[in-house]
Design a protein around this motif. Structure first.
Motif, PDB file in Angstrom:
ATOM      1  N   UNK A   1       0.707   8.737  -5.667  1.00 42.99           N
ATOM      2  CA  UNK A   1       1.316   7.963  -6.786  1.00 42.99           C
ATOM      3  C   UNK A   1       0.130   7.593  -7.497  1.00 42.99           C
ATOM      4  N   UNK A   2       0.311   7.274  -8.634  1.00 38.51           N
ATOM      5  CA  UNK A   2      -0.932   6.824  -9.468  1.00 38.51           C
ATOM      6  C   UNK A   2      -1.637   5.589  -8.886  1.00 38.51           C
ATOM      7  N   UNK A   3      -0.516   4.592  -8.082  1.00 38.69           N
ATOM      8  CA  UNK A   3      -1.500   3.440  -7.648  1.00 38.69           C
ATOM      9  C   UNK A   3      -2.446   3.885  -6.412  1.00 38.69           C
ATOM     10  N   UNK A   4      -2.189   5.047  -5.849  1.00 41.26           N
ATOM     11  CA  UNK A   4      -3.124   5.500  -4.658  1.00 41.26           C
ATOM     12  C   UNK A   4      -4.450   5.986  -5.319  1.00 41.26           C
ATOM     13  N   UNK A   5      -4.498   6.692  -6.309  1.00 43.82           N
ATOM     14  CA  UNK A   5      -5.601   6.631  -7.261  1.00 43.82           C
ATOM     15  C   UNK A   5      -6.279   5.540  -7.377  1.00 43.82           C
ATOM     16  N   UNK A   6      -5.852   4.722  -7.960  1.00 40.59           N
ATOM     17  CA  UNK A   6      -6.139   3.426  -8.341  1.00 40.59           C
ATOM     18  C   UNK A   6      -6.853   2.513  -7.042  1.00 40.59           C
ATOM     19  N   UNK A   7      -6.046   2.911  -5.903  1.00 47.25           N
ATOM     20  CA  UNK A   7      -6.657   2.043  -4.746  1.00 47.25           C
ATOM     21  C   UNK A   7      -7.718   2.685  -4.010  1.00 47.25           C
ATOM     22  N   UNK A   8      -8.036   4.241  -4.429  1.00 51.54           N
ATOM     23  CA  UNK A   8      -9.243   4.869  -3.932  1.00 51.54           C
ATOM     24  C   UNK A   8     -10.500   4.255  -4.799  1.00 51.54           C
ATOM     25  N   UNK A   9     -10.260   3.869  -6.114  1.00 51.25           N
ATOM     26  CA  UNK A   9     -11.165   3.490  -7.092  1.00 51.25           C
ATOM     27  C   UNK A   9     -11.675   1.976  -6.327  1.00 51.25           C
ATOM     28  N   UNK A  10     -10.671   1.188  -6.315  1.00 52.11           N
ATOM     29  CA  UNK A  10     -10.935  -0.201  -5.813  1.00 52.11           C
ATOM     30  C   UNK A  10     -11.638  -0.133  -4.537  1.00 52.11           C
ATOM     31  N   UNK A  11     -11.444   1.035  -3.418  1.00 56.64           N
ATOM     32  CA  UNK A  11     -11.917   0.779  -2.306  1.00 56.64           C
ATOM     33  C   UNK A  11     -13.289   1.341  -2.185  1.00 56.64           C
ATOM     34  N   UNK A  12     -13.621   2.337  -3.210  1.00 58.48           N
ATOM     35  CA  UNK A  12     -14.982   2.576  -3.403  1.00 58.48           C
ATOM     36  C   UNK A  12     -15.895   1.584  -3.808  1.00 58.48           C
ATOM     37  N   UNK A  13     -15.301   0.854  -4.923  1.00 54.86           N
ATOM     38  CA  UNK A  13     -16.069  -0.177  -5.458  1.00 54.86           C
ATOM     39  C   UNK A  13     -16.276  -1.307  -4.499  1.00 54.86           C
ATOM     40  N   UNK A  14     -15.337  -1.654  -3.607  1.00 56.43           N
ATOM     41  CA  UNK A  14     -15.838  -2.670  -2.366  1.00 56.43           C
ATOM     42  C   UNK A  14     -16.640  -2.223  -1.668  1.00 56.43           C
TER      43      UNK A  14
ATOM     44  N   UNK B   1     -12.197   9.517   9.039  1.00 51.79           N
ATOM     45  CA  UNK B   1     -12.631   9.091   7.397  1.00 51.79           C
ATOM     46  C   UNK B   1     -11.479   8.503   7.062  1.00 51.79           C
ATOM     47  N   UNK B   2     -11.664   7.535   5.842  1.00 53.22           N
ATOM     48  CA  UNK B   2     -10.545   6.758   5.280  1.00 53.22           C
ATOM     49  C   UNK B   2      -9.761   7.801   4.431  1.00 53.22           C
ATOM     50  N   UNK B   3      -8.435   7.460   4.699  1.00 52.80           N
ATOM     51  CA  UNK B   3      -7.411   8.268   4.093  1.00 52.80           C
ATOM     52  C   UNK B   3      -6.376   7.382   3.405  1.00 52.80           C
ATOM     53  N   UNK B   4      -5.630   8.037   2.559  1.00 49.07           N
ATOM     54  CA  UNK B   4      -4.523   7.256   1.716  1.00 49.07           C
ATOM     55  C   UNK B   4      -3.299   7.145   2.663  1.00 49.07           C
ATOM     56  N   UNK B   5      -2.862   6.132   2.882  1.00 45.86           N
ATOM     57  CA  UNK B   5      -1.275   5.562   3.348  1.00 45.86           C
ATOM     58  C   UNK B   5      -0.974   6.604   4.336  1.00 45.86           C
ATOM     59  N   UNK B   6      -2.043   6.809   5.154  1.00 43.69           N
ATOM     60  CA  UNK B   6      -1.584   7.546   6.572  1.00 43.69           C
ATOM     61  C   UNK B   6      -1.489   8.984   6.500  1.00 43.69           C
ATOM     62  N   UNK B   7      -1.576   9.373   5.244  1.00 38.59           N
ATOM     63  CA  UNK B   7      -1.527  10.900   4.700  1.00 38.59           C
ATOM     64  C   UNK B   7      -2.846  11.378   5.230  1.00 38.59           C
ATOM     65  N   UNK B   8      -2.871  12.665   5.388  1.00 38.59           N
ATOM     66  CA  UNK B   8      -4.217  13.511   5.402  1.00 38.59           C
ATOM     67  C   UNK B   8      -4.925  13.892   4.619  1.00 38.59           C
ATOM     68  N   UNK B   9      -4.859  12.928   3.303  1.00 34.96           N
ATOM     69  CA  UNK B   9      -5.692  13.133   2.116  1.00 34.96           C
ATOM     70  C   UNK B   9      -6.772  12.044   1.983  1.00 34.96           C
TER      71      UNK B   9
END
Length: 86
Positions: free
Chosen positions: A48-61, A14-22
């Motif tokens: 970081x706050x940018x990671x959460x923003x990236x999650x939203x952008x990822x979902x939108x796309x 599954x898609x994760x954030x910056x190589x972390x297991x999140x």
């Protein structure tokens, strides 16, 4: 940055954030349950706050795609007979 390359060894593909297991889905679910960004950042200090923003952008796309469907009546006559249903 969202890692969308799928490897079984990390987050079961599954898609994760910056190589972390999140997983992105975990963050999106928390946001959907009205967990504040500050609470998420407290729970996951490596984020970081940018990671959460990236999650939203990822979902939108991921949801922004055109879905083509054939109407049962109207367009079906233009398809070959073996494609027709019903």
């Amino acid at each position: 940055m969202i890692d969308s390359h799928y490897t079984k060894s990390q987050c079961r593909g599954r898609s994760c954030i910056r190589g972390m297991r999140i997983r992105v889905s975990n963050i999106l679910e928390m946001l959907a349950e009205n967990v504040s960004i500050s609470e998420i950042l407290e729970d996951f200090p490596d984020l970081e706050p940018e990671d959460i923003q990236a999650c939203l952008v990822f979902a939108a796309r991921r949801t922004d795609f055109v879905r083509l469907t054939a109407l049962r009546f109207g367009l079906m006559h233009s398809y070959p007979r073996h494609w027709q249903v019903g």
